[in-house]
Design a protein around this motif. Structure first.
Motif, short mmCIF file in Angstrom:
data_model
loop_
_atom_site.label_atom_id
_atom_site.label_comp_id
_atom_site.label_asym_id
_atom_site.label_seq_id
_atom_site.Cartn_x
_atom_site.Cartn_y
_atom_site.Cartn_z
N MET A 1 0.84 -1.18 0.00
CA MET A 1 0.00 0.00 0.00
C MET A 1 0.89 1.24 0.00
N ASN A 2 0.41 2.29 -0.61
CA ASN A 2 1.09 3.57 -0.73
C ASN A 2 1.13 4.29 0.63
N LYS A 3 2.28 4.84 0.98
CA LYS A 3 2.46 5.51 2.28
C LYS A 3 1.50 6.69 2.45
N ASN A 4 1.32 7.48 1.42
CA ASN A 4 0.41 8.62 1.52
C ASN A 4 -1.03 8.17 1.74
N THR A 5 -1.41 7.09 1.14
CA THR A 5 -2.75 6.54 1.33
C THR A 5 -2.93 6.08 2.78
N ILE A 6 -1.90 5.44 3.33
CA ILE A 6 -1.95 5.00 4.73
C ILE A 6 -2.10 6.21 5.64
N GLN A 8 -3.39 9.11 4.97
CA GLN A 8 -4.74 9.64 4.82
C GLN A 8 -5.75 8.81 5.61
N GLU A 9 -5.59 7.50 5.56
CA GLU A 9 -6.50 6.63 6.30
C GLU A 9 -6.30 6.78 7.81
N ALA A 74 2.91 5.02 9.52
CA ALA A 74 2.79 4.44 8.18
C ALA A 74 3.97 3.52 7.89
N CYS A 83 -1.60 -3.51 6.76
CA CYS A 83 -2.25 -2.26 6.36
C CYS A 83 -3.77 -2.44 6.38
N GLN A 85 -7.63 -1.89 8.09
CA GLN A 85 -8.41 -0.88 8.79
C GLN A 85 -8.46 -1.16 10.29
N TYR A 88 -5.23 0.10 11.87
CA TYR A 88 -5.22 1.56 11.93
C TYR A 88 -6.11 2.06 13.08
#
Length: 178
Positions: A1-6, A8-9, A74, A83, A85, A88
């Motif tokens: 998974m993309n770090k920026n996406t993580i 954001q989540e 992240a 990664c 939900q 998180y």
């Protein structure tokens, strides 16, 4: 998974947990909580060993100022290849309540011996010796960290009523807040 996406989540989970869990817990205590990166210097924010920081003393302004290192979180999730939900949500809940625990311990220990006999009696009669010692001002950084971790973990797992700091908060609300 993309770090920026993580990131954001994680930010979305932060906002959800802050509204659904942290603020409702803090409201009866007359406290609020604000994310504030500027309250911490660059060295503190660059320390990847620290995921959540509490700005000491801010609780006396009735606002718990804190910062969460989303970048370090992240990196951890990517490294652990978890990664999800669920991961998180759990981590954000634990981070927020760790910060709350640190602020509450500071606030309560500062209130001890400040001409509030009811509060002092409440502290002196605590059955949990470690918490009683911390609130009476005999601080041990390792004990404080352990209490914050236990407080956060119990709240995240739904066992908060078994936690001595949580129970003390309820007693404080009942007997000392006017």
């Amino acid at each position: 998974m993309n770090k920026n996406t993580i990131i954001q989540e994680l930010s979305a989970w932060h906002d959800a947990m802050l509204q659904a869990q942290a603020r409702p817990f803090l409201d009866p205590l007359g406290l609020d909580m604000r994310f504030n990166a500027e309250a911490f210097d660059e060295d503190e924010r660059q320390n990847n060993d620290c995921i959540a920081l509490y700005k000491g003393g801010s609780v006396f302004e009735k606002v718990i100022r804190y910062w969460i290192n989303y970048d370090a979180m992240a990196n951890f999730f990517i490294r652990e290849d978890d990664c999800s939900q669920t991961a998180y949500k759990e981590q954000m809940h634990i981070n927020l309540f760790y910060v709350i625990g640190a602020a509450l311990l500071e606030m309560f220990s500062d209130l001890y011996h400040t001409d509030n006999e009811r509060f002092d009696e409440l502290v002196d009669s605590l059955p949990d010796k470690q918490l009683r010692t911390l609130l009476q001002g005999r601080k041990n950084p390792k004990q404080v960290a352990a209490f914050c971790e236990e407080f956060a973990a119990s709240h995240q797992s739904g066992d908060e009523r078994e936690n001595p700091l949580y129970r003390f908060c309820l007693q404080y609300q009942k007997h000392c807040i006017m």
